[in-house]
Write a protein that holds these residues in place. Structure first.
Motif, mmCIF file in Angstrom:
data_model
loop_
_atom_site.group_PDB
_atom_site.id
_atom_site.type_symbol
_atom_site.label_atom_id
_atom_site.label_comp_id
_atom_site.label_asym_id
_atom_site.label_seq_id
_atom_site.Cartn_x
_atom_site.Cartn_y
_atom_site.Cartn_z
ATOM 1 N N LEU A 42 -23.097 -23.076 -3.036
ATOM 2 C CA LEU A 42 -22.562 -24.287 -3.655
ATOM 3 C C LEU A 42 -21.669 -23.959 -4.842
ATOM 4 O O LEU A 42 -20.670 -24.644 -5.072
ATOM 5 C CB LEU A 42 -23.698 -25.215 -4.091
ATOM 6 C CG LEU A 42 -24.425 -25.925 -2.964
ATOM 7 C CD1 LEU A 42 -25.659 -26.638 -3.503
ATOM 8 C CD2 LEU A 42 -23.511 -26.904 -2.241
ATOM 9 N N ASP A 43 -22.020 -22.927 -5.593
ATOM 10 C CA ASP A 43 -21.190 -22.552 -6.728
ATOM 11 C C ASP A 43 -19.834 -22.039 -6.251
ATOM 12 O O ASP A 43 -18.801 -22.343 -6.837
ATOM 13 C CB ASP A 43 -21.902 -21.497 -7.584
ATOM 14 C CG ASP A 43 -21.502 -21.569 -9.042
ATOM 15 O OD1 ASP A 43 -21.024 -22.629 -9.501
ATOM 16 O OD2 ASP A 43 -21.662 -20.553 -9.735
ATOM 17 N N SER B 216 -29.894 -22.036 -11.608
ATOM 18 C CA SER B 216 -30.727 -20.861 -11.365
ATOM 19 C C SER B 216 -31.770 -21.176 -10.305
ATOM 20 O O SER B 216 -32.248 -22.308 -10.199
ATOM 21 C CB SER B 216 -31.394 -20.457 -12.679
ATOM 22 O OG SER B 216 -32.567 -19.748 -12.449
ATOM 23 N N GLU B 217 -32.117 -20.150 -9.533
ATOM 24 C CA GLU B 217 -33.159 -20.284 -8.513
ATOM 25 C C GLU B 217 -34.528 -20.538 -9.154
ATOM 26 O O GLU B 217 -35.457 -20.956 -8.480
ATOM 27 C CB GLU B 217 -33.222 -19.024 -7.645
ATOM 28 C CG GLU B 217 -31.938 -18.700 -6.891
ATOM 29 C CD GLU B 217 -31.597 -19.676 -5.766
ATOM 30 O OE1 GLU B 217 -32.491 -20.412 -5.309
ATOM 31 O OE2 GLU B 217 -30.419 -19.716 -5.366
ATOM 32 N N ASP B 218 -34.642 -20.294 -10.468
ATOM 33 C CA ASP B 218 -35.920 -20.457 -11.169
ATOM 34 C C ASP B 218 -36.251 -21.921 -11.462
ATOM 35 O O ASP B 218 -37.364 -22.225 -11.855
ATOM 36 C CB ASP B 218 -35.902 -19.695 -12.506
ATOM 37 C CG ASP B 218 -35.710 -18.209 -12.300
ATOM 38 O OD1 ASP B 218 -35.993 -17.711 -11.192
ATOM 39 O OD2 ASP B 218 -35.260 -17.544 -13.252
ATOM 40 N N GLU B 219 -35.283 -22.804 -11.314
ATOM 41 C CA GLU B 219 -35.528 -24.217 -11.621
ATOM 42 C C GLU B 219 -35.613 -25.036 -10.341
ATOM 43 O O GLU B 219 -35.248 -24.572 -9.261
ATOM 44 C CB GLU B 219 -34.455 -24.761 -12.571
ATOM 45 C CG GLU B 219 -33.043 -24.484 -12.133
ATOM 46 C CD GLU B 219 -31.992 -24.856 -13.188
ATOM 47 O OE1 GLU B 219 -32.180 -25.807 -13.952
ATOM 48 O OE2 GLU B 219 -30.963 -24.182 -13.202
ATOM 49 N N GLU B 220 -36.097 -26.249 -10.472
ATOM 50 C CA GLU B 220 -36.211 -27.140 -9.313
ATOM 51 C C GLU B 220 -34.821 -27.372 -8.708
ATOM 52 O O GLU B 220 -33.860 -27.634 -9.423
ATOM 53 C CB GLU B 220 -36.826 -28.466 -9.746
ATOM 54 C CG GLU B 220 -36.973 -29.466 -8.628
ATOM 55 C CD GLU B 220 -37.386 -30.841 -9.135
ATOM 56 O OE1 GLU B 220 -37.277 -31.785 -8.341
ATOM 57 O OE2 GLU B 220 -37.794 -30.965 -10.294
ATOM 58 N N PHE B 221 -34.733 -27.273 -7.375
ATOM 59 C CA PHE B 221 -33.449 -27.416 -6.685
ATOM 60 C C PHE B 221 -32.905 -28.833 -6.854
ATOM 61 O O PHE B 221 -33.609 -29.809 -6.655
ATOM 62 C CB PHE B 221 -33.603 -27.073 -5.200
ATOM 63 C CG PHE B 221 -32.293 -27.064 -4.456
ATOM 64 C CD1 PHE B 221 -31.380 -26.043 -4.655
ATOM 65 C CD2 PHE B 221 -31.973 -28.082 -3.570
ATOM 66 C CE1 PHE B 221 -30.166 -26.028 -3.980
ATOM 67 C CE2 PHE B 221 -30.764 -28.071 -2.892
ATOM 68 C CZ PHE B 221 -29.860 -27.049 -3.095
ATOM 69 N N MET B 222 -31.655 -28.926 -7.221
ATOM 70 C CA MET B 222 -30.911 -30.165 -7.431
ATOM 71 C C MET B 222 -31.586 -31.091 -8.435
ATOM 72 O O MET B 222 -31.647 -32.303 -8.251
ATOM 73 C CB MET B 222 -30.643 -30.901 -6.113
ATOM 74 C CG MET B 222 -29.462 -30.346 -5.343
ATOM 75 S SD MET B 222 -27.961 -30.271 -6.315
ATOM 76 C CE MET B 222 -27.534 -28.551 -6.122
ATOM 77 N N ASN B 223 -32.057 -30.489 -9.525
ATOM 78 C CA ASN B 223 -32.558 -31.296 -10.639
ATOM 79 C C ASN B 223 -31.374 -31.949 -11.342
ATOM 80 O O ASN B 223 -30.215 -31.718 -10.983
ATOM 81 C CB ASN B 223 -33.412 -30.440 -11.586
ATOM 82 C CG ASN B 223 -32.605 -29.319 -12.222
ATOM 83 O OD1 ASN B 223 -31.488 -29.518 -12.689
ATOM 84 N ND2 ASN B 223 -33.168 -28.124 -12.245
ATOM 85 N N ALA B 224 -31.638 -32.750 -12.355
ATOM 86 C CA ALA B 224 -30.573 -33.495 -13.035
ATOM 87 C C ALA B 224 -29.515 -32.564 -13.642
ATOM 88 O O ALA B 224 -28.322 -32.848 -13.574
ATOM 89 C CB ALA B 224 -31.175 -34.384 -14.124
#
Length: 139
Positions: free
Chosen positions: A113-114, A13-21
């Motif tokens: 990317l998806d 989701s765009e709501d989370e940090e990009f490329m998190n774990a």
């Protein structure tokens, strides 16, 4: 992060940090599943080609069989190249560069990317690349 830690219905989701774990694990699973599917199809094709290797007495049957075989081999070659791109994307996940445009360094975008998890260029960089390619091709 373990594969089990991701819920089956998780979507980046765009709501989370990009490329998190979680996102990296999501794309790692997606890429590995795609690779496994390609390898399974390749094994099936090889089995079919081995079964099909009988000699056809009829020229039309033989020609048709050879045409089918050539098409399958071209498809397998494309898929072999695709596996190399999948492996490269998995390496980028490991080294932390996955999801970032090779030309601009900007995030590629989760939707892109998806849809195309092996993407190495942002949509804007890809469009610019294709326009340059078209200009040179038209000359």
């Amino acid at each position: 992060m373990s594969v089990e830690a991701l819920a089956d219905d998780y979507r980046p989701s765009e709501d989370e940090e990009f490329m998190n774990a979680r996102q990296r694990e999501y794309f790692r699973k997606k890429l590995n599943a795609w690779k496994d599917e390609i390898l399974r199809e390749s094994r099936e094709t090889l089995e079919n080609l081995q079964e099909e290797s009988t000699n056809h007495p009829d020229m039309a049957d033989r020609a048709s069989s050879e045409s089918d075989r050539a098409l399958e081999l071209r498809t397998r070659d494309r898929q072999r190249k695709l596996i190399a791109k999948i492996d490269a994307a998995l390496k980028r996940i490991e080294d932390g560069s996955y999801g970032f445009c090779e030309e601009t360094g900007e995030p590629i975008g989760l939707a892109r990317l998806d849809a195309r998890p092996i993407a190495t260029l942002s949509l804007e960089a890809q469009e610019m690349h294709e326009r340059r390619e078209k200009v040179y091709r038209d000359d």
